[in-house]
Motif scaffolding. Structure first.
Motif, short mmCIF file in Angstrom:
data_model
loop_
_atom_site.label_atom_id
_atom_site.label_comp_id
_atom_site.label_asym_id
_atom_site.label_seq_id
_atom_site.Cartn_x
_atom_site.Cartn_y
_atom_site.Cartn_z
N SER A 174 -14.65 -2.89 -0.78
CA SER A 174 -15.59 -2.44 0.26
C SER A 174 -15.66 -3.45 1.40
O SER A 174 -16.23 -3.18 2.45
CB SER A 174 -16.99 -2.27 -0.35
OG SER A 174 -17.50 -3.54 -0.72
N GLY A 175 -15.09 -4.64 1.17
CA GLY A 175 -15.17 -5.69 2.19
C GLY A 175 -16.44 -6.53 2.02
O GLY A 175 -16.72 -7.39 2.85
N GLY A 176 -17.16 -6.32 0.92
CA GLY A 176 -18.42 -7.03 0.71
C GLY A 176 -18.27 -8.53 0.58
O GLY A 176 -19.24 -9.28 0.81
N ALA A 177 -17.08 -9.01 0.23
CA ALA A 177 -16.89 -10.46 0.08
C ALA A 177 -16.09 -11.06 1.24
O ALA A 177 -15.86 -12.27 1.28
CB ALA A 177 -16.17 -10.76 -1.24
N GLU A 203 0.85 -1.20 0.00
CA GLU A 203 0.00 0.00 0.00
C GLU A 203 0.89 1.25 0.00
O GLU A 203 1.88 1.31 0.71
CB GLU A 203 -0.87 0.03 1.27
CG GLU A 203 -1.53 -1.30 1.64
CD GLU A 203 -2.55 -1.77 0.63
OE1 GLU A 203 -3.25 -0.91 0.09
OE2 GLU A 203 -2.63 -2.99 0.40
N GLY A 204 0.51 2.23 -0.79
CA GLY A 204 1.21 3.52 -0.78
C GLY A 204 2.63 3.50 -1.30
O GLY A 204 3.41 4.42 -1.07
N ARG A 228 -10.58 -2.72 2.60
CA ARG A 228 -10.55 -4.09 3.13
C ARG A 228 -9.12 -4.60 3.40
O ARG A 228 -8.88 -5.29 4.38
CB ARG A 228 -11.29 -5.00 2.12
CG ARG A 228 -10.85 -6.43 2.02
CD ARG A 228 -11.42 -7.26 3.15
NE ARG A 228 -11.01 -8.64 3.07
CZ ARG A 228 -9.93 -9.13 3.66
NH1 ARG A 228 -9.12 -8.35 4.36
NH2 ARG A 228 -9.63 -10.42 3.57
N PHE A 229 -8.17 -4.25 2.53
CA PHE A 229 -6.82 -4.80 2.66
C PHE A 229 -5.88 -3.83 3.38
O PHE A 229 -5.00 -4.27 4.12
CB PHE A 229 -6.28 -5.21 1.28
CG PHE A 229 -7.13 -6.27 0.64
CD1 PHE A 229 -7.01 -7.60 1.02
CD2 PHE A 229 -8.09 -5.94 -0.30
CE1 PHE A 229 -7.83 -8.58 0.47
CE2 PHE A 229 -8.91 -6.91 -0.87
CZ PHE A 229 -8.79 -8.23 -0.48
#
Ligand code: T5A
Length: 232
Positions: free
Chosen positions: A73-76, A30-31, A175-176
């Motif tokens: 979104s974390g939907g899964a 990330e980043g 999410r991650f």
């Protein structure tokens, strides 16, 4: 000058059955600066007369962008890591079919912000999905469309997370991004292990330096590996 998009060396030669363009991917935590360096590299190549398609994962095609929203979104998340890995693979299959392969077929260069190495690391090495499952999903999703060159932007976790947080501002981590520091450390080690295992495909770049210096290192890596002259 128009760059010759054909393979320049045996080391990076595109398999004969593969479409004629060039396929570059950027990876890292990330980043790390992937999106910024992708945009700069694309601009530099375009100034050479190369047709460049910039894309990203998860996403990169209309269908895959819908799956991106579900995943980030974390939907899964509640369905577990295997279900997430399957969704990443489904999105990738559509991305390859709708965006990457057509571009390579007409001779364009494709630069993707993340590709299958992210699944190997996030869902495989540091997730709970077995390596043979990750490999099988990868095979189904990409077929012969594999990167000619992968730029790994390496930064210590604290630096990458601080950059990602500064850019995000008041928005919540996805999410991650929201996972613990030790998970991000494991991901960094896993990316570096992938690079050690495939030294001909990977260029590892110290991305802690200022943006212009990192951009120059990316340019040098691409030119030297793909046989382009470095000077404009
Ligand atoms: N994922 C993805 C999986 O789990 N499995 C998969 O198979 C795939 C494909 C995607 C998430 O999905 C996961 C991984 C990810 O967690 P995303 O929103 O697409 O998430 O985000 P990331 O790919 O993680 O990228 P980021 O947006 O976090 O960062 P980038 O693109 O690496 O960095 P960038 O260019 O946006 O820069 C971040 C900030 O740092 C600054 C920039 O200006 C920006 O503000 N910056 C620098 N500052 C100082 N020095 C430098 N050298 C800098 N370079 C950039």
């Amino acid at each position: 000058m128009t760059a010759d998009p054909r393979p320049a060396t045996d080391e990076t030669a595109t398999p004969a059955q593969r479409p004629p363009g060039r396929f570059l991917t950027f990876e890292g935590g990330e980043g790390a600066g992937k999106s910024s360096r992708v945009a700069e590299l694309a601009e530099r190549l375009r100034r050479r007369g190369v047709e460049v398609v910039v894309t990203r994962e998860p996403g990169g095609s209309p269908g895959a962008e819908v799956v991106r929203h579900v995943l980030l979104s974390g939907g899964a998340e509640a369905f577990g890591p295997l279900a997430e890995a399957i969704l990443f693979a489904a999105a990738r299959a559509d991305h390859v079919d709708q965006t990457i392969r057509p571009a390579l077929t007409r001779g364009a260069w494709v630069i993707s912000d993340r590709f299958y190495d992210s699944t190997r690391v996030y869902q495989g090495a540091t997730g709970d999905v077995p390596g043979d499952t990750v490999a099988a999903l990868e095979e189904i999703a990409v077929d012969d469309v594999r990167p000619d060159l992968t730029i790994l932007l390496d930064v210590p976790v604290e630096i990458g997370m601080a950059r990602a947080a500064a850019r995000r501002g008041a928005d919540v981590a996805d999410r991650f991004e929201k996972e613990e520091k030790n998970v991000h450390e494991s991901r960094r080690r896993a990316f570096l292990a992938l690079a050690r295992a495939e030294p001909k495909r990977f260029v590892v770049i110290d991305a802690t330096r200022d943006p212009a210096t990192v951009a120059d290192a990316v340019w040098y890596g691409v030119c030297s590996r793909l046989g382009l002259p470095e000077k404009d």
